[in-house]
Design a protein around this motif. Sequence first.
Motif, PDB file in Angstrom:
ATOM      1  N   VAL A 235       0.868  -1.175   0.000  1.00 23.89           N
ATOM      2  CA  VAL A 235       0.000   0.000   0.000  1.00 23.89           C
ATOM      3  C   VAL A 235       0.907   1.228   0.000  1.00 23.89           C
ATOM      4  O   VAL A 235       1.797   1.360   0.843  1.00 23.89           O
ATOM      5  CB  VAL A 235      -0.917  -0.001   1.234  1.00 23.89           C
ATOM      6  N   GLN A 236       0.701   2.111  -0.973  1.00 19.35           N
ATOM      7  CA  GLN A 236       1.513   3.322  -1.082  1.00 19.35           C
ATOM      8  C   GLN A 236       0.637   4.574  -1.027  1.00 19.35           C
ATOM      9  O   GLN A 236      -0.465   4.559  -1.567  1.00 19.35           O
ATOM     10  CB  GLN A 236       2.327   3.298  -2.382  1.00 19.35           C
ATOM     11  N   PRO A 237       1.094   5.631  -0.353  1.00 20.01           N
ATOM     12  CA  PRO A 237       2.335   5.651   0.414  1.00 20.01           C
ATOM     13  C   PRO A 237       2.262   4.716   1.616  1.00 20.01           C
ATOM     14  O   PRO A 237       1.187   4.531   2.206  1.00 20.01           O
ATOM     15  CB  PRO A 237       2.461   7.107   0.852  1.00 20.01           C
ATOM     16  N   LEU A 238       3.388   4.117   1.942  1.00 16.77           N
ATOM     17  CA  LEU A 238       3.440   3.166   3.043  1.00 16.77           C
ATOM     18  C   LEU A 238       2.990   3.857   4.332  1.00 16.77           C
ATOM     19  O   LEU A 238       3.489   4.940   4.658  1.00 16.77           O
ATOM     20  CB  LEU A 238       4.874   2.657   3.197  1.00 16.77           C
ATOM     21  N   PRO A 239       2.022   3.288   5.054  1.00 16.35           N
ATOM     22  CA  PRO A 239       1.573   3.920   6.298  1.00 16.35           C
ATOM     23  C   PRO A 239       2.747   4.164   7.251  1.00 16.35           C
ATOM     24  O   PRO A 239       3.648   3.322   7.365  1.00 16.35           O
ATOM     25  CB  PRO A 239       0.586   2.899   6.878  1.00 16.35           C
ATOM     26  N   ALA A 240       2.738   5.280   7.907  1.00 12.17           N
ATOM     27  CA  ALA A 240       3.840   5.653   8.798  1.00 12.17           C
ATOM     28  C   ALA A 240       3.754   4.883  10.106  1.00 12.17           C
ATOM     29  O   ALA A 240       2.725   4.901  10.787  1.00 12.17           O
ATOM     30  CB  ALA A 240       3.814   7.151   9.073  1.00 12.17           C
ATOM     31  N   MET A 241       4.832   4.191  10.444  1.00 17.23           N
ATOM     32  CA  MET A 241       4.966   3.554  11.751  1.00 17.23           C
ATOM     33  C   MET A 241       6.447   3.308  12.021  1.00 17.23           C
ATOM     34  O   MET A 241       7.270   3.303  11.101  1.00 17.23           O
ATOM     35  CB  MET A 241       4.181   2.244  11.842  1.00 17.23           C
ATOM     36  N   SER A 242       6.781   3.103  13.278  1.00 17.69           N
ATOM     37  CA  SER A 242       8.156   2.898  13.698  1.00 17.69           C
ATOM     38  C   SER A 242       8.522   1.417  13.649  1.00 17.69           C
ATOM     39  O   SER A 242       7.666   0.540  13.824  1.00 17.69           O
ATOM     40  CB  SER A 242       8.338   3.436  15.121  1.00 17.69           C
ATOM     41  N   THR A 243       9.808   1.142  13.453  1.00 21.79           N
ATOM     42  CA  THR A 243      10.293  -0.236  13.511  1.00 21.79           C
ATOM     43  C   THR A 243      10.150  -0.844  14.902  1.00 21.79           C
ATOM     44  O   THR A 243      10.233  -2.062  15.050  1.00 21.79           O
ATOM     45  CB  THR A 243      11.774  -0.295  13.097  1.00 21.79           C
ATOM     46  N   HIS A 244       9.950  -0.038  15.924  1.00 19.46           N
ATOM     47  CA  HIS A 244       9.778  -0.554  17.283  1.00 19.46           C
ATOM     48  C   HIS A 244       8.315  -0.845  17.620  1.00 19.46           C
ATOM     49  O   HIS A 244       8.029  -1.371  18.703  1.00 19.46           O
ATOM     50  CB  HIS A 244      10.371   0.424  18.301  1.00 19.46           C
TER      51      HIS A 244
END
Length: 264
Positions: free
Chosen positions: A213-222
């Motif tokens: 899904v673009q733009p890739l939903p914003a989230m942290s690697t943590h």
Amino acid sequence: MTFSELLDAVRNHPSSVSIPASWAQGRSCFGGLMAALQFEAMRARVATDRPIRSLAVCFVGPPAIDVPISFEVEILREGKAVSQVLGRAIQKGETVTLIQGSFGAPRESAIAVAADPAPEFKAVDEVPAFPFIAGVMPEYLRYIDMRWALGGLPYSNTPSAAIGGYARLKDVPEERLTEAHVLALVDTWPPAVLPHLNKPAPGSSLTWTIEFVQPLPAMSTHEWTRYRAVIEHARDGYGHVAAGLWTPKGELIAISRQTVTVFG
């Protein structure tokens, strides 16, 4: 080497990357890592305004551990909006992983359809951790935090129609989640057919397609991703599995389909 260190290695020296035994999956390398490394080599050859839309992955043969791999890239076509790219992971002169990727700039469109809602699980703090057991589980799982929230565990003789839960990478810096992280997180889950078995048996991905899904939903690697895989059909040692990955807020990140082989 950590996941981030291996990504740096392929960015700097794509013609010679060795994957250590800590990333083993049986006698080979973890397939999600192979896909992530090949993707990084492909991403570097395409304009940044063309995000990845889909990847078709074929695991041709098992890459050996601690043997240099060359991640080669060929641009098949550069259209007005879409770049078609072929990636080959070569080891000892043989192709071990083959990926075709479609990178596409956004277009104006009157069509906008929302994704289905994310699956409902118990809260992550209410789901027991899935501990890594050396010598029993694939080595690469030492780098993954998992919480099993749906369906039976592998080899539990549980005829689950679906499996799923929460996952995130260990030992990575806190940064924005990228498509490379997504590839590792989606493929970290075992084939959804394995809970149907009552004893261990080899199983692996044969082919894999994944759409982002673009733009890739914003989230942290943590943060924790949420995953669900559904068996659509299984017979004669092959299973066909559809899956999805979501953010903690329930936003769809990627859609996955795999043909898996199982020897049991």
